[in-house]
Design an enzyme around this catalytic site. Structure first.
Site, PDB file in Angstrom:
ATOM      1  N   HIS A 143       0.837  -1.208   0.000  1.00 16.24           N
ATOM      2  CA  HIS A 143       0.000   0.000   0.000  1.00 16.24           C
ATOM      3  C   HIS A 143       0.868   1.252   0.000  1.00 16.24           C
ATOM      4  O   HIS A 143       1.907   1.319   0.668  1.00 16.24           O
ATOM      5  CB  HIS A 143      -0.925   0.015   1.214  1.00 16.24           C
ATOM      6  CG  HIS A 143      -2.109   0.902   1.021  1.00 16.24           C
ATOM      7  ND1 HIS A 143      -2.042   2.278   1.092  1.00 16.24           N
ATOM      8  CD2 HIS A 143      -3.404   0.613   0.720  1.00 16.24           C
ATOM      9  CE1 HIS A 143      -3.233   2.793   0.861  1.00 16.24           C
ATOM     10  NE2 HIS A 143      -4.083   1.805   0.623  1.00 16.24           N
ATOM     11  N   HIS A 144       0.411   2.252  -0.749  1.00 16.25           N
ATOM     12  CA  HIS A 144       1.168   3.502  -0.851  1.00 16.25           C
ATOM     13  C   HIS A 144       1.270   4.210   0.495  1.00 16.25           C
ATOM     14  O   HIS A 144       2.196   5.001   0.723  1.00 16.25           O
ATOM     15  CB  HIS A 144       0.504   4.425  -1.871  1.00 16.25           C
ATOM     16  CG  HIS A 144       1.481   5.172  -2.724  1.00 16.25           C
ATOM     17  ND1 HIS A 144       2.648   5.711  -2.224  1.00 16.25           N
ATOM     18  CD2 HIS A 144       1.480   5.476  -4.043  1.00 16.25           C
ATOM     19  CE1 HIS A 144       3.304   6.321  -3.185  1.00 16.25           C
ATOM     20  NE2 HIS A 144       2.626   6.196  -4.305  1.00 16.25           N
ATOM     21  N   ALA A 145       0.354   3.957   1.404  1.00 15.68           N
ATOM     22  CA  ALA A 145       0.438   4.561   2.740  1.00 15.68           C
ATOM     23  C   ALA A 145       1.592   3.982   3.541  1.00 15.68           C
ATOM     24  O   ALA A 145       2.061   4.594   4.502  1.00 15.68           O
ATOM     25  CB  ALA A 145      -0.870   4.346   3.506  1.00 15.68           C
ATOM     26  N   ASN A 324       5.936   7.880   3.524  1.00 14.11           N
ATOM     27  CA  ASN A 324       6.154   8.676   2.330  1.00 14.11           C
ATOM     28  C   ASN A 324       6.898   9.959   2.649  1.00 14.11           C
ATOM     29  O   ASN A 324       6.484  10.731   3.508  1.00 14.11           O
ATOM     30  CB  ASN A 324       4.807   8.998   1.673  1.00 14.11           C
ATOM     31  CG  ASN A 324       4.199   7.785   1.009  1.00 14.11           C
ATOM     32  OD1 ASN A 324       4.437   7.513  -0.152  1.00 14.11           O
ATOM     33  ND2 ASN A 324       3.421   7.019   1.769  1.00 14.11           N
TER      34      ASN A 324
END
Length: 517
Positions: A143-145, A324
């Site tokens: 997941h990008h999170a 991120n």
């Protein structure tokens, strides 16, 4: 405290995600199959799981799940998954041998279309047996999170090695901490929200002590806001997405891009300092032009598309850190320009001016400011931004290791990155440099980009076009790469390797030349 709160940037990826718009990143990689088989010739899944289990302490968030704050009164938090099950995350499937890359891509499409289960840690590895040429494929999704592109390379390489012969190590014991009570998490979140405005005020007062820095920072933010508000022509893929995906790889030798960079810089002052990223963006613009013309579209010479180019703001001290730390720059792509050298000249001048204006810093400041927005407003703002952002696509260029990596002695032959598409951007291009190659992963919506293969084929063709325009000699027969073919010959276990530590923990392995912005 038994939890870590998601940053505002990480939270955005959760807020924007829904069933038709999964927001994870990943990769499609190919490995030699032989070293991954047991004495009976079967894929040794348990051995692979043992290796991964021995490294998970290096990436502790891979054993954490999301916990939301009651009534959405704060950003979600990471808590230990007390029921962590490695077998759920590391899976084995197969296609009928000898399976083709086309079959692997179909499986990749289906796996990447599925939303990750938020009740579990947000990652999966799918090993695919039966691939032709005695290979095993690996489909990765995270997941990008949880991870951004640059730190994602660091995390992936923790599970790989720089040398073919390594041994498992005994990991430290893992004793998961119980999650907080919902009521105490709510209280903590409310207290934190109440303290954030005061912290913002203290930061502002500190900044006023250095007025020159304040003026520069405000100017950077203002330029970024104006630039992001600039309208852009619509591309065929600027449409809503469906729940279904399509993925296509393309391959180009890294030395070809370096030769183009050198040839461009030698032409004169207006191309001096051309970067590999300039060359990649120019090739992408050329591929888009060829794709549009192949569709029969009328391509005006002044047509300029806009691409969001993620830029890592992660410093050396944050290498191997999850989450991120990415800002963005806006790249104007002269898709209508018929001359490839003029295309490169435009991109080079444009990107140089963006860097001088500090656009990435301005965008990072805007993102930092969202940390002081109430969670509900943050969620609404994130969804609105995705739907209204005046961009045609995303092009992310990630520097990877220029030495071969191994998993249990099996050499990783290729690795193609995957980035999720979103409403309004149904086609995205990701690039990674690995072991002498630029490996492109083009992701698209299955309905909007049914002809994604045509765009993927146009990528190496755009390098051909630029080589001809710059007067470079054609590479030897068989040296050119194509989207669906031209993969490198398999290297045996005697392939070159780099000295050093066991894990390849970092994208800047020995001999790496960064291709990012």
């Amino acid at each position: 405290m038994p939890y870590d709160r998601l940053s505002p940037q990480d939270s955005v990826f959760l807020h924007v995600e829904d069933d038709h718009q999964p927001l994870h990143v990943g990769a499609l990689a190919y490995f030699e199959a032989g070293p991954l088989r047991d004495a009976e010739g079967r894929f040794d899944l348990e051995r692979v799981r043992r290796r991964i289990a021995s490294r998970l302490h290096l990436v502790p968030r891979f054993r954490k799940r999301i916990m939301t704050v009651p009534f959405d009164q704060g950003r979600p938090v990471w808590v230990d998954d007390e029921d962590f099950d490695l077998a759920y995350h590391v899976r084995l499937t197969a296609i009928p041998a000898p399976g083709s890359e086309a079959q692997v891509k179909l499986l990749m499409d289906r796996v990447q279309a599925q939303v990750l289960d938020r009740r579990r840690p947000l990652w999966e590895l799918w090993f695919v047996d039966g691939v032709d040429d005695d290979r095993v494929a690996l489909i990765q999704k995270t997941h990008h999170a949880l991870v951004d592109g640059v730190s994602g390379i660091d995390v992936a390489t923790v599970l790989l090695d720089l040398e073919p012969d390594t041994e498992d190590v005994e990991p430290p014991p893992w004793d998961p901490e119980p999650p907080p009570e919902a009521s105490s998490l709510l209280v903590d979140s409310l207290v934190e929200r109440a303290s954030e405005p005061a912290e913002l005020l203290r930061s502002a007062r500190a900044a006023l002590r250095v007025p020159r820095d304040v003026v520069e920072r405000v100017g950077q933010v203002a330029r970024t806001v104006v630039d992001l508000a600039h309208p852009t022509p619509s591309a065929p893929w600027n449409v809503p997405v469906t729940p279904h995906r399509r993925f296509e790889p393309a391959r180009v030798e890294l030395e070809r891009a370096k030769a183009l960079r050198r040839a461009a810089s030698d032409r004169g002052h207006d191309l001096e300092g051309t970067t590999l990223n300039d060359v990649v963006l120019t090739a992408c613009a050329g591929a888009m032009r060829a794709y549009l013309r192949g569709r029969g579209d009328d391509v005006a010479e002044d047509l300029v598309y806009r691409a969001m180019v993620p830029v890592s703001v992660r410093d050396v001290s944050e290498q191997m850190a999850l989450g991120n730390r990415v800002s963005m720059m806006v790249a104007d792509l002269p898709v209508g320009e018929p001359d490839p050298v003029e295309r490169l000249r435009f991109v080079h001048a444009h990107m140089a001016s963006r860097k001088e204006m500090g656009e990435a810093v301005g965008a990072d400041t805007i993102m930092e400011a969202t940390g002081y927005a109430p969670p509900t407003l943050l969620a609404l703002g994130a969804r609105l931004a995705v739907r209204t952002m005046p961009m045609n696509t995303v092009i992310t260029n990630i520097p990877g290791p220029q030495v071969p990596l191994y998993c249990l002695g099996a050499r990783m032959l290729e690795a193609f990155p995957y980035v999720c598409v979103v409403d309004g951007m149904a086609m995205i291009i990701a690039v990674i440099s690995y072991d002498g190659r630029l490996e492109f992963g083009l992701s698209g919506d299955r309905s909007a980009m049914a002809d994604l293969q045509d765009l993927a084929t146009a990528v190496p063709d755009a390098f051909d076009e630029l080589e001809t325009a710059l007067g470079l000699a054609a590479p030897p027969a068989g040296g050119r790469s194509r989207a669906a073919g031209g993969r490198r010959a398999k290297a045996g276990r005697g392939g070159r390797s780099a000295p050093g530590r066991r894990g390849a923990g970092g994208s800047g392995a020995q001999g790496t030349e960064a291709t990012g912005t």
